[in-house]
Scaffold this motif. Sequence first.
Motif, PDB file in Angstrom:
ATOM      1  N   VAL A  67       0.874  -1.172   0.000  1.00 17.79           N
ATOM      2  CA  VAL A  67       0.000   0.000   0.000  1.00 17.79           C
ATOM      3  C   VAL A  67       0.909   1.219   0.000  1.00 17.79           C
ATOM      4  O   VAL A  67       1.695   1.426   0.920  1.00 17.79           O
ATOM      5  N   ASP A  68       0.796   1.981  -1.067  1.00 16.07           N
ATOM      6  CA  ASP A  68       1.652   3.155  -1.255  1.00 16.07           C
ATOM      7  C   ASP A  68       0.916   4.360  -0.680  1.00 16.07           C
ATOM      8  O   ASP A  68       0.182   5.047  -1.380  1.00 16.07           O
ATOM      9  N   VAL A  69       1.101   4.589   0.620  1.00 14.38           N
ATOM     10  CA  VAL A  69       0.274   5.562   1.342  1.00 14.38           C
ATOM     11  C   VAL A  69       0.361   6.950   0.713  1.00 14.38           C
ATOM     12  O   VAL A  69      -0.640   7.643   0.577  1.00 14.38           O
ATOM     13  N   ASP A  70       1.561   7.359   0.327  1.00 11.38           N
ATOM     14  CA  ASP A  70       1.721   8.702  -0.235  1.00 11.38           C
ATOM     15  C   ASP A  70       1.671   8.714  -1.760  1.00 11.38           C
ATOM     16  O   ASP A  70       1.774   9.777  -2.372  1.00 11.38           O
ATOM     17  N   GLY A  71       1.515   7.549  -2.356  1.00 11.04           N
ATOM     18  CA  GLY A  71       1.309   7.480  -3.799  1.00 11.04           C
ATOM     19  C   GLY A  71       2.497   7.866  -4.637  1.00 11.04           C
ATOM     20  O   GLY A  71       2.332   8.246  -5.797  1.00 11.04           O
ATOM     21  N   ASP A  72       3.722   7.749  -4.100  1.00 15.94           N
ATOM     22  CA  ASP A  72       4.884   8.158  -4.892  1.00 15.94           C
ATOM     23  C   ASP A  72       5.536   6.999  -5.644  1.00 15.94           C
ATOM     24  O   ASP A  72       6.582   7.171  -6.277  1.00 15.94           O
ATOM     25  N   GLY A  73       4.926   5.817  -5.543  1.00 14.84           N
ATOM     26  CA  GLY A  73       5.447   4.673  -6.292  1.00 14.84           C
ATOM     27  C   GLY A  73       6.614   3.982  -5.630  1.00 14.84           C
ATOM     28  O   GLY A  73       7.078   2.956  -6.121  1.00 14.84           O
ATOM     29  N   GLN A  74       7.104   4.519  -4.527  1.00 16.55           N
ATOM     30  CA  GLN A  74       8.251   3.930  -3.832  1.00 16.55           C
ATOM     31  C   GLN A  74       7.821   3.366  -2.484  1.00 16.55           C
ATOM     32  O   GLN A  74       7.110   4.034  -1.729  1.00 16.55           O
ATOM     33  N   TYR A  75       8.306   2.180  -2.170  1.00 15.86           N
ATOM     34  CA  TYR A  75       7.994   1.571  -0.887  1.00 15.86           C
ATOM     35  C   TYR A  75       8.921   2.160   0.172  1.00 15.86           C
ATOM     36  O   TYR A  75      10.136   1.941   0.134  1.00 15.86           O
ATOM     37  N   PHE A  81       5.216   5.511   5.627  1.00 12.06           N
ATOM     38  CA  PHE A  81       4.332   4.542   6.292  1.00 12.06           C
ATOM     39  C   PHE A  81       3.659   3.604   5.292  1.00 12.06           C
ATOM     40  O   PHE A  81       2.537   3.158   5.494  1.00 12.06           O
ATOM     41  N   ASP A  82       4.359   3.346   4.185  1.00 13.18           N
ATOM     42  CA  ASP A  82       3.882   2.321   3.253  1.00 13.18           C
ATOM     43  C   ASP A  82       3.960   0.965   3.950  1.00 13.18           C
ATOM     44  O   ASP A  82       4.832   0.744   4.809  1.00 13.18           O
ATOM     45  N   TYR A  83       3.071   0.059   3.586  1.00 18.46           N
ATOM     46  CA  TYR A  83       3.066  -1.240   4.264  1.00 18.46           C
ATOM     47  C   TYR A  83       2.657  -2.352   3.305  1.00 18.46           C
ATOM     48  O   TYR A  83       2.017  -2.094   2.275  1.00 18.46           O
TER      49      TYR A  83
HETATM   50 CA   LIG Z   1       5.571   5.462  -0.976  1.00 19.11          CA
END
Ligand SMILES: [Ca+2]
Length: 419
Positions: A67-75, A81-83
């Motif tokens: 889940v890309d919380v901030d939507g930047d394509g990077q984990y 806080f991507d998970y």
């Molecule tokens: Ca991200």
Amino acid sequence: MPGPIGDSSYYTAPFNGSWDRVWKVNKAEIEEWLMNPRKVSPPQSVLDWPAHGDVSFGQAANLAPFVDVDGDGQYDPINDFDYPVIKGDQAVYFIFNDDARIFSFAPEEKLGIEIHGMAYGFDCPEDTALNHALFMEYTLFNRSSEDYHDFHIGSWTDFDLGNAQDDYVGSDPLRNLVFGYNGDNYDQDGGGITAYRNNLPAQGIRLLKGLSLANDATDNMPSVSFGGNYNGFGMGDGIVDNEQQGMHCFWGLGFNAGTPGDPGPDFLQNAQHHYNLMHGNWMNGVPMTYGGSGYDPSNPQAIECRFMYPDSSDTVHMGTAGVAAPFWDEESAEILPGDRRGVFSLGPINLDAGASNSFEIVYVFAQKMNDRKGAVLKMKDYSDHLQELFNAGTTSCGDFNVDLTYLATGIQNTDGSTF
Ligand SMILES: [Ca+2]
Ligand SMILES: [Ca+2]
Ligand SMILES: [Ca+2]
Ligand SMILES: [Ca+2]
């Protein structure tokens, strides 16, 4: 070999070794962290999650889902806080491929397929079937530049129920279920193990979600013909292009049984042998036929079949392309109990270069005192229950797809803004 497909120069022992592992993630750990992410560090399993491949090694940029919380394509679990995207209460992720290994029997037969697996389960004592179920989701990626047609994938299972020397196997084609059970009514200790004794076991493998059919702008109808997918999903339900295939075939046999098409102890020596089994033939290309041991090439009247030992479960004779066929299990065929292996297969599908497809199975287990066939019936009921839960997407102990967006959307940046 473990790991993603990449440039072959990186297929070295240490490189392969770094992928020779699994990633185990607990839902509760992610929740605990995301409820207070400024104070609680991400669990190590979350930090380690293999979200991205190394493109400089020729690997795919995106591997394990997140889940890309901030939507930047990077984990980035620490800053964003991507998970991980997981299922159930605990999930175990792994990646393997057929490209890094040179097959001694057929070095030219690599397909360039990368497989991502997720095993998961629920902690749910109130639901016995669910509590003992192991779910497996597999996603196949064609990383080669070849378009494949008539692609099959199969799963080899060595059942070994307690004492491995007294087992039988069977299938229930309409349920997409194959299984092992005890071949007699007492599973005695042996080979250094304590067996099930009177509490007789049945181990099933049920296809919960099949390989998706290619979109053809048609609500494909079920059919009992070979390849007709009577046991498919979404067939003739009024919804266009949601169709998935059912199981294609089940091959089950005793180890070293001496049948001419039997792989025996040195089973499956080349790619054609594998393909034959997954297509519904014996290793030597003789079609599987209904009755007896399933191998009867000298009988021109023999009925070609796809599923061995369905007893009376195949009420529409899907496994014989609609030809009426009598009760058939190992006992009725007067085969002695013994050590059993089985292969179920999926397909055929087209798997084009760059395409992916997925399926999902569940390992389901039941026991019944002094009643081996009762254990099979109980296991079948459990499998029906698990299919219902899977279709509904939820259980009394939580959903299949872990949705923590209610936590993640509340996560604030240090400046007070939310993602
Ligand atoms: Ca991200
Ligand atoms: Ca046994
Ligand atoms: Ca449909
Ligand atoms: Ca369709």
